[in-house]
Motif scaffolding. Structure first.
Motif, short mmCIF file in Angstrom:
data_model
loop_
_atom_site.label_atom_id
_atom_site.label_comp_id
_atom_site.label_asym_id
_atom_site.label_seq_id
_atom_site.Cartn_x
_atom_site.Cartn_y
_atom_site.Cartn_z
N GLU A 71 0.87 -1.17 0.00
CA GLU A 71 0.00 0.00 0.00
C GLU A 71 0.91 1.22 0.00
O GLU A 71 1.91 1.23 0.72
N VAL A 72 0.60 2.22 -0.79
CA VAL A 72 1.47 3.40 -0.85
C VAL A 72 0.68 4.68 -0.55
O VAL A 72 -0.53 4.75 -0.76
N VAL A 73 1.43 5.68 -0.06
CA VAL A 73 0.86 7.01 0.09
C VAL A 73 1.47 7.87 -1.01
O VAL A 73 2.69 8.02 -1.08
N LEU A 74 0.63 8.40 -1.88
CA LEU A 74 1.10 9.29 -2.93
C LEU A 74 1.18 10.69 -2.33
O LEU A 74 0.18 11.22 -1.83
N ILE A 75 2.38 11.28 -2.35
CA ILE A 75 2.55 12.63 -1.84
C ILE A 75 2.64 13.55 -3.06
O ILE A 75 3.66 13.59 -3.75
N VAL A 76 1.55 14.25 -3.33
CA VAL A 76 1.46 15.08 -4.53
C VAL A 76 1.97 16.48 -4.23
O VAL A 76 1.49 17.13 -3.30
N VAL A 77 2.95 16.94 -5.00
CA VAL A 77 3.53 18.26 -4.78
C VAL A 77 2.70 19.30 -5.55
O VAL A 77 2.73 19.35 -6.78
N LEU A 78 1.93 20.08 -4.78
CA LEU A 78 1.11 21.14 -5.38
C LEU A 78 1.98 22.28 -5.89
O LEU A 78 3.06 22.49 -5.34
N LYS A 79 1.54 23.04 -6.89
CA LYS A 79 0.31 22.77 -7.62
C LYS A 79 0.61 21.95 -8.87
O LYS A 79 -0.24 21.28 -9.42
N GLY A 80 1.85 22.05 -9.33
CA GLY A 80 2.19 21.55 -10.67
C GLY A 80 1.92 20.08 -10.91
O GLY A 80 1.65 19.69 -12.05
N ALA A 81 1.98 19.25 -9.86
CA ALA A 81 1.88 17.80 -10.08
C ALA A 81 0.45 17.28 -10.12
O ALA A 81 0.24 16.08 -10.31
N ILE A 82 -0.55 18.16 -9.95
CA ILE A 82 -1.92 17.64 -9.83
C ILE A 82 -2.40 16.90 -11.07
O ILE A 82 -3.07 15.89 -10.96
N VAL A 83 -2.06 17.42 -12.25
CA VAL A 83 -2.57 16.80 -13.48
C VAL A 83 -1.91 15.44 -13.68
O VAL A 83 -2.57 14.42 -13.93
N PHE A 84 -0.60 15.43 -13.54
CA PHE A 84 0.17 14.20 -13.64
C PHE A 84 -0.30 13.18 -12.60
O PHE A 84 -0.53 12.00 -12.90
N ALA A 85 -0.47 13.63 -11.36
CA ALA A 85 -0.86 12.73 -10.27
C ALA A 85 -2.25 12.13 -10.53
O ALA A 85 -2.46 10.93 -10.29
N ALA A 86 -3.15 12.95 -11.03
CA ALA A 86 -4.51 12.46 -11.30
C ALA A 86 -4.49 11.38 -12.37
O ALA A 86 -5.19 10.37 -12.28
N ASP A 87 -3.66 11.56 -13.38
CA ASP A 87 -3.56 10.56 -14.45
C ASP A 87 -2.84 9.31 -13.96
O ASP A 87 -3.28 8.20 -14.20
N LEU A 88 -1.70 9.51 -13.30
CA LEU A 88 -0.92 8.37 -12.82
C LEU A 88 -1.74 7.52 -11.84
O LEU A 88 -1.78 6.29 -11.95
N ALA A 89 -2.39 8.19 -10.90
CA ALA A 89 -3.14 7.47 -9.85
C ALA A 89 -4.18 6.55 -10.46
O ALA A 89 -4.43 5.45 -9.96
N GLU A 96 -2.03 12.31 -0.49
CA GLU A 96 -1.78 13.47 0.37
C GLU A 96 -1.19 14.59 -0.49
O GLU A 96 -0.55 14.33 -1.52
N PHE A 97 -1.37 15.81 -0.05
CA PHE A 97 -0.86 16.95 -0.80
C PHE A 97 0.10 17.77 0.05
O PHE A 97 -0.12 17.96 1.25
N VAL A 98 1.14 18.26 -0.58
CA VAL A 98 2.06 19.16 0.09
C VAL A 98 2.32 20.32 -0.86
O VAL A 98 2.33 20.15 -2.08
N ARG A 99 2.46 21.50 -0.31
CA ARG A 99 2.77 22.66 -1.16
C ARG A 99 4.02 23.32 -0.63
O ARG A 99 4.13 23.65 0.55
N LEU A 100 4.97 23.46 -1.51
CA LEU A 100 6.26 24.05 -1.15
C LEU A 100 6.47 25.27 -2.04
O LEU A 100 5.91 25.38 -3.11
N SER A 101 7.32 26.15 -1.58
CA SER A 101 7.61 27.31 -2.41
C SER A 101 9.11 27.53 -2.47
O SER A 101 9.77 27.62 -1.45
N SER A 102 9.64 27.58 -3.67
CA SER A 102 11.05 27.94 -3.81
C SER A 102 11.24 28.95 -4.92
O SER A 102 12.30 29.52 -5.07
N TYR A 103 10.19 29.18 -5.69
CA TYR A 103 10.33 29.99 -6.88
C TYR A 103 9.71 31.38 -6.79
O TYR A 103 10.16 32.29 -7.45
N GLY A 104 8.63 31.49 -6.03
CA GLY A 104 7.88 32.73 -6.08
C GLY A 104 7.40 32.93 -7.51
O GLY A 104 6.97 32.00 -8.16
#
Ligand code: IMP
Ligand code: MG
Length: 177
Positions: free
Chosen positions: A35-53, A63-71
Motif C-alpha cells: 500500500e502506498v501514500v502518494l505525496i502530490v507536490v502542489l500545484k504543478g503535479a496535480i494533473v500528472f498525479a490524477a492521471d498516474l493514480a 496526500e498533498f504538500v505545497r512548497l515554495s522555492s520559486y515565487g
C-alpha cells in the motif's frame, strides 16, 4: 503572454499518456501487494498525479504538500518553505513523492529529507520530467518519465506565472521573457 506564437509543442497528450502509463507499470510491478501514500507536490503535479493514480492497481492514499522555492521567478531562489503540509501519519508507510518536473532538485531534496525523517517504510520520487543538466543538489529519483533539455515548459500542470496549467499538452516557450 499567452500568444500562441511563443509556444511550441514539446509533448502531445498521447506521448504524455504513454510516459504516464509506463511509469504506472513500473510502480505496479515494484509495489505489487503493498500500500502506498502518494505525496502530490502542489500545484504543478496535480494533473500528472490524477492521471498516474488512475493507472495504479495498488492500494493508495493521496496526500498533498505545497512548497515554495520559486515565487514568481522562473529560476530557483534556493530557499524552500512549506506552504501546506501533509496531515496523515506516514510512519511505517511506503511513500511515493509525485512531482511534474525537477530542475535544481532543491525542492525535492528538501521534501525527501523531511519525509524520510518522519520514519516511513520507504520514500521514492516519481517525476514526469527531469532536467538533469540543471541539477544543483543530489536527490535520488527512482522513476523518471522523460529526461529533458534545459527548456522552460508549460502545460499539463506546468505554469508560467500561474497560467497554462490546464493545457493538455506540454509546450516550450521560445521567448519566456
Ligand atoms: P527545483 O527545486 O529547482 O528542482 O524546482 C522544481 C520546481 O520548479 C517544479 O516543481 C516546478 O514547479 C518549477 N519548474 C521547474 N522547471 C519548470 C519549467 O520548465 N516550467 C514550469 N515550472 C518549472
Ligand atoms: Mg512544482
Amino acid at each position: 503572454m499567452l500568444d500562441e506564437k511563443n509556444f511550441t509543442k514539446y509533448l502531445n497528450r498521447h506521448e504524455i499518456d504513454a510516459v504516464v502509463q509506463s511509469l504506472a507499470n513500473q510502480i505496479n510491478r515494484d509495489y505489487d501487494g503493498k500500500e502506498v501514500v502518494l505525496i502530490v507536490v502542489l500545484k504543478g503535479a496535480i494533473v500528472f498525479a490524477a492521471d498516474l493514480a488512475r493507472h495504479l492497481k495498488i492500494n493508495t492514499e493521496i496526500e498533498f504538500v505545497r512548497l515554495s522555492s520559486y515565487g514568481r521567478a522562473k529560476t530557483s531562489s534556493g530557499t524552500v518553505t512549506i506552504l501546506k503540509d501533509i496531515h496523515a501519519d506516514i510512519r511505517g508507510k511506503h511513500l511515493l513523492i509525485l512531482e511534474e518536473i525537477i530542475d535544481s532538485g532543491r525542492t525535492l531534496k528538501f521534501l525527501y529529507e523531511r519525509l524520510k525523517g518522519a520514519g516511513p517504510a520507504s520514500v521514492e520520487i516519481v517525476t514526469l520530467l527531469d532536467k538533469t543538466s540543471k541539477r544543483v543538489v543530489d536527490v535520488p529519483v527512482k522513476y523518471v518519465g522523460r529526461t529533458i533539455d534545459d527548456q522552460f515548459l508549460v502545460g499539463y500542470g506546468l505554469d508560467l506565472e500561474e497560467h497554462c496549467r490546464n493545457l493538455p499538452d506540454v509546450y516550450y516557450l521560445k521567448y519566456p521573457n
